[in-house]
Design a protein around this motif. Structure first.
Motif, short mmCIF file in Angstrom:
data_model
loop_
_atom_site.label_atom_id
_atom_site.label_comp_id
_atom_site.label_asym_id
_atom_site.label_seq_id
_atom_site.Cartn_x
_atom_site.Cartn_y
_atom_site.Cartn_z
N ALA A 191 0.83 -1.21 0.00
CA ALA A 191 0.00 0.00 0.00
C ALA A 191 0.87 1.26 0.00
CB ALA A 191 -0.93 -0.01 1.21
N ARG A 192 1.95 1.26 0.75
CA ARG A 192 2.84 2.43 0.78
C ARG A 192 3.51 2.64 -0.58
NH1 ARG A 192 4.81 0.20 6.37
NH2 ARG A 192 3.54 1.42 7.81
N ALA A 193 3.92 1.54 -1.21
CA ALA A 193 4.54 1.67 -2.53
C ALA A 193 3.56 2.24 -3.54
CB ALA A 193 5.05 0.30 -2.99
N LEU A 194 2.30 1.78 -3.50
CA LEU A 194 1.30 2.29 -4.43
C LEU A 194 1.02 3.77 -4.18
CD1 LEU A 194 -1.29 -0.64 -4.60
CD2 LEU A 194 0.59 -0.13 -6.15
N LEU A 195 0.93 4.15 -2.92
CA LEU A 195 0.70 5.56 -2.60
C LEU A 195 1.85 6.42 -3.08
CD1 LEU A 195 -0.92 5.44 0.95
CD2 LEU A 195 -1.90 6.47 -1.10
N TYR A 196 3.07 5.92 -2.92
CA TYR A 196 4.24 6.67 -3.37
C TYR A 196 4.17 6.89 -4.88
CZ TYR A 196 9.13 7.67 -4.51
OH TYR A 196 10.27 8.25 -4.99
N LEU A 197 3.86 5.85 -5.64
CA LEU A 197 3.76 6.00 -7.09
C LEU A 197 2.62 6.93 -7.47
CD1 LEU A 197 4.40 2.29 -8.15
CD2 LEU A 197 5.97 4.22 -8.34
N LEU A 198 1.52 6.83 -6.74
CA LEU A 198 0.38 7.71 -6.99
C LEU A 198 0.78 9.17 -6.81
CD1 LEU A 198 -2.70 8.36 -7.31
CD2 LEU A 198 -2.86 8.05 -4.84
N HIS A 199 1.49 9.46 -5.72
CA HIS A 199 1.89 10.84 -5.44
C HIS A 199 2.90 11.37 -6.47
CE1 HIS A 199 0.71 10.11 -0.97
NE2 HIS A 199 -0.32 10.41 -1.73
N HIS A 200 3.55 10.45 -7.20
CA HIS A 200 4.47 10.87 -8.26
C HIS A 200 3.83 10.72 -9.64
CE1 HIS A 200 7.36 10.55 -4.95
NE2 HIS A 200 8.13 11.34 -5.66
N HIS A 201 2.50 10.63 -9.64
CA HIS A 201 1.70 10.67 -10.87
C HIS A 201 2.04 9.51 -11.82
CE1 HIS A 201 0.61 14.62 -9.42
NE2 HIS A 201 1.88 14.97 -9.40
N ILE A 202 2.30 8.34 -11.24
CA ILE A 202 2.53 7.14 -12.04
C ILE A 202 1.28 6.28 -11.95
CG2 ILE A 202 3.91 5.05 -12.32
CD1 ILE A 202 6.30 6.57 -11.28
N ALA A 203 0.58 6.10 -13.06
CA ALA A 203 -0.66 5.35 -13.08
C ALA A 203 -0.37 3.86 -13.15
CB ALA A 203 -1.52 5.76 -14.28
N ILE A 204 -0.90 3.10 -12.20
CA ILE A 204 -0.70 1.66 -12.18
C ILE A 204 -2.00 0.98 -11.82
CG2 ILE A 204 1.70 1.95 -11.49
CD1 ILE A 204 0.91 1.03 -8.72
N GLY A 205 -1.98 -0.33 -11.77
CA GLY A 205 -3.15 -1.10 -11.40
C GLY A 205 -2.80 -2.09 -10.30
N PRO A 206 -3.66 -3.09 -10.08
CA PRO A 206 -3.37 -4.10 -9.05
C PRO A 206 -2.03 -4.78 -9.31
CG PRO A 206 -5.63 -4.28 -9.82
CD PRO A 206 -4.97 -3.31 -10.73
N VAL A 207 -1.30 -5.06 -8.24
CA VAL A 207 0.03 -5.66 -8.36
C VAL A 207 -0.09 -7.18 -8.26
CG1 VAL A 207 2.37 -5.70 -7.46
CG2 VAL A 207 1.00 -3.62 -7.26
N PRO A 208 0.31 -7.92 -9.29
CA PRO A 208 0.26 -9.39 -9.22
C PRO A 208 1.23 -9.93 -8.17
CG PRO A 208 0.56 -8.60 -11.49
CD PRO A 208 0.79 -7.44 -10.58
N GLY A 209 0.94 -11.12 -7.67
CA GLY A 209 1.81 -11.74 -6.67
C GLY A 209 3.22 -11.97 -7.18
#
Length: 613
Positions: A191-209
């Motif tokens: 969750a922290r990694a996704l938030l970090y990418l979000l705050h840097h305007h990098i669009a991503i989706g669900p992370v596979p295992g």
């Protein structure tokens, strides 16, 4: 060969004896899944004995089976620029991943090589290089670092950090199970990694295992690759409802149902799998997961063996004979004297070592001047404060004892907050206060081997306790703006010392709060003396603003997930937190609640009196 410069990678809380959290209500019984092949069962975990099994999971969240492994790769043994390829690590949408050695510096790395059929597509080649470039310029503890990208002999690749561990998908498919604490660590790290990418305007989706590497050294998750960043998985919108259900399903299947507190973690995962009642944002999810993690923390105390537990000496009795021990009495005296002398020397040496290695007393009464003026607040807003003086250290157990002794004898009438509820304890006695005092007096060792002393920060205090202490001490609690300015200075840095957590020993964080490290990274498993980490110092000279214990402020906001309730803002990280940026805020603790990683410090509006005058 074109290259992409990368930023190097950086480093990764806990508690006094508190009453265990109340057991959650038992989960409803679950029907056995139908024996249909090849569909996987709805729940892979075996329920613990004498416990209700965890509830069933919606079928649509069951992940598909992994693709079969490919045959051996011709790249093995090849040289790709400065990298010698050693073995295949895995395969993904963009190509194969190899373990390699950067021979000039003898560094083990992971190499992602673009699939040969994609080399003929200029758009895919450009996208591959662009994504690698974006990741090379991002640094986060839960993101695998990208070192460089390039092309050699017509082969496009990028080199990244090598993590010794297994993917979450491999863990789910193995007999191994995760503890509740480890499950939460993986959930929060992603969750922290996704938030970090979000705050840097990098669009991503669900992370596979397959894109989540779990470090075998400290159990930290690291998001790697970018198959989830190609736009095919949907864009990140800071909604836990779209990014986290796939991860929640994997963690559900990996969680050990027999472990204590597993039902509480199942409850959190169940909410992530419920499309009708999603978390409003990743921030809300992270806050609730951190709050749940803190309820797991229990103190680890080493206790000395009692004298009665020692084995008594046994004297041999032999009728008609003088015991051998008496016949060799002189020899025994000589040997005993030698042993006693060695013991005396060892004790003396240990005492000298302790005197040279123990910390001197902290100057806990020191205040630091913070001048009036403008500073950068949160993510770029400019604010202004008046001049104030803030305590250099967090309030210690020894300092709080003086206040507690005063109000216990004469009451808190002159110090209580005007809005303090009538049912608040007017002696302002923290939870486990008796243990805290006795442990300090005895120098009792904690789980890291350090004796707790009066220079440790006070914890388990409520907002009302902190406010009354500040009034008694001639000061007040800081606002969250004053706290942040004192912590990060005026230039908008993310940590008191700069913009990266470059040295894991710098602050007393939760990076080593686990069964593997147990405080070996920063020296302390839980709390530390307030002057033990000089690296955690702000531009103004204020200590422990990033970690040790988080702190009450006098700023009130609507409570997280309960906006009708107003609560004080909590600032800073603690020994239980793996992310300790000074911009973090908590609004999930009510004023009458304490926590074993929560303390405070005070400020004054005028210069404090000079001691001795």
């Amino acid at each position: 060969m074109p290259t992409v410069a990368a930023t190097p990678v950086v480093k990764p809380q806990a508690a006094a004896p508190t009453a265990p959290p109340p057991e959650p209500p038992p989960a409803p019984p679950v029907e056995a899944p139908p024996a249909v092949e090849p569909a996987p069962p709805q729940l892979l975990a075996v329920p613990a004995q004498h416990e209700e099994p965890p509830p069933p999971v919606p079928q649509e969240f069951i992940p598909p089976p992994p693709p079969p492994r490919r045959a051996s790769n011709p790249m093995i043994g090849a040289v790709l620029g400065p990298y010698a390829i050693k073995r295949v690590l895995g395969h993904g949408n963009w190509g194969s991943v190899f373990e390699a050695v950067q021979e000039q510096v003898n560094r083990t790395v992971a190499i992602k090589v673009l699939e040969p059929e994609l080399h003929e597509d200029p758009a895919k080649v450009a996208q591959f290089s662009s994504l690698a470039s974006r990741m090379a310029n991002r640094r986060h503890n839960n993101l695998v670092a990208v070192y460089e990208a390039g092309e050699f002999g017509g082969v496009h690749y990028y080199a990244r950090e090598f993590i010794e561990g297994r993917t979450l998908q491999e863990i789910v498919e193995s007999p191994q199970k995760l503890s509740p604490a480890h499950t939460l660590r993986v959930l929060m790290g992603v969750a922290r990694a996704l938030l970090y990418l979000l705050h840097h305007h990098i669009a991503i989706g669900p992370v596979p295992g397959k894109n989540i590497l779990v470090d075998t050294i400290n159990g930290e998750p690291h998001v790697c690759g970018f198959s989830f960043m190609d736009g095919t998985s949907g864009e990140l919108g800071s909604s836990a409802a779209t990014e986290m259900p796939q991860l929640a399903q994997m963690l559900w299947n990996a969680l050990d149902p027999a472990a204590p507190q597993s039902q509480q973690v199942y409850g959190l995962l169940r909410r992530l799998l419920d499309p009708d009642h999603p978390f409003p944002s990743l921030e809300h999810l992270l806050s609730e997961a951190e709050a749940l993690e803190r309820t797991f923390h229990k103190p680890v105390v080493k206790r000395a063996k009692s004298a009665s537990a020692q084995r008594p000496a046994i004297k041999p009795i032999m009728p008609g004979k003088t015991p051998l021990s008496q016949r060799l009495q002189k020899k025994h005296y000589i040997m005993g004297g030698a042993v006693a002398g060695a013991v005396v020397l060892a004790v003396a040496g240990w005492f000298v070592f302790q005197q040279f290695t123990k910390l001197p007393p902290a100057d806990v009464e020191t205040f630091i001047q913070v001048p009036a003026g403008e500073f950068i607040y949160q993510s770029g807003e400019k604010k202004t404060t008046k001049e104030f003086w803030i305590s250099k250290y967090e309030v210690t157990i020894g300092q709080y004892r003086k206040f507690w002794t005063r109000v216990k004898e004469k009451g808190d009438k002159n110090y209580a907050h005007p809005k303090q509820p009538k049912n608040v304890d007017t002696t302002h006695t923290p939870v486990n206060w008796d243990w805290m005092q006795a442990a300090c007096e005895a120098g009792q060792q904690l789980g890291d081997g350090h004796p707790i002393t009066d220079d440790y920060p006070i914890f388990n205090v409520t907002y009302w306790d902190a406010w009354a202490y500040a009034k008694w001490a001639g000061g007040r609690l800081p606002t969250q703006e004053e706290w942040e300015k004192a912590a990060r200075g005026t230039d908008g840095r993310l940590y008191p010392w700069g913009n990266s957590l470059d040295d894991p020993k710098r602050a007393n964080t939760g990076k080593d709060y686990d069964d593997i490290n147990r405080g070996r990274i920063d020296g302390y498993l839980q709390w530390a003396p307030v002057h033990a980490h000089p690296g955690d110092t702000s531009p103004f000279g204020v200590r422990d603003m990033a970690a040790n214990v988080c702190e009450w402020t006098d700023s009130w906001v609507p409570m997280l997930n309960n906006p009708k309730e107003q609560v004080p803002i909590i600032r800073g990280g603690s020994w239980a937190d793996t992310e300790v940026r000074v911009t973090q805020r908590q609004s999930n603790v009510m004023a009458h609640q304490g926590r074993n990683d929560l303390g405070f410090r005070i400020i004054r509006d005028t210069a404090p009196p000079v001691v001795g005058k």
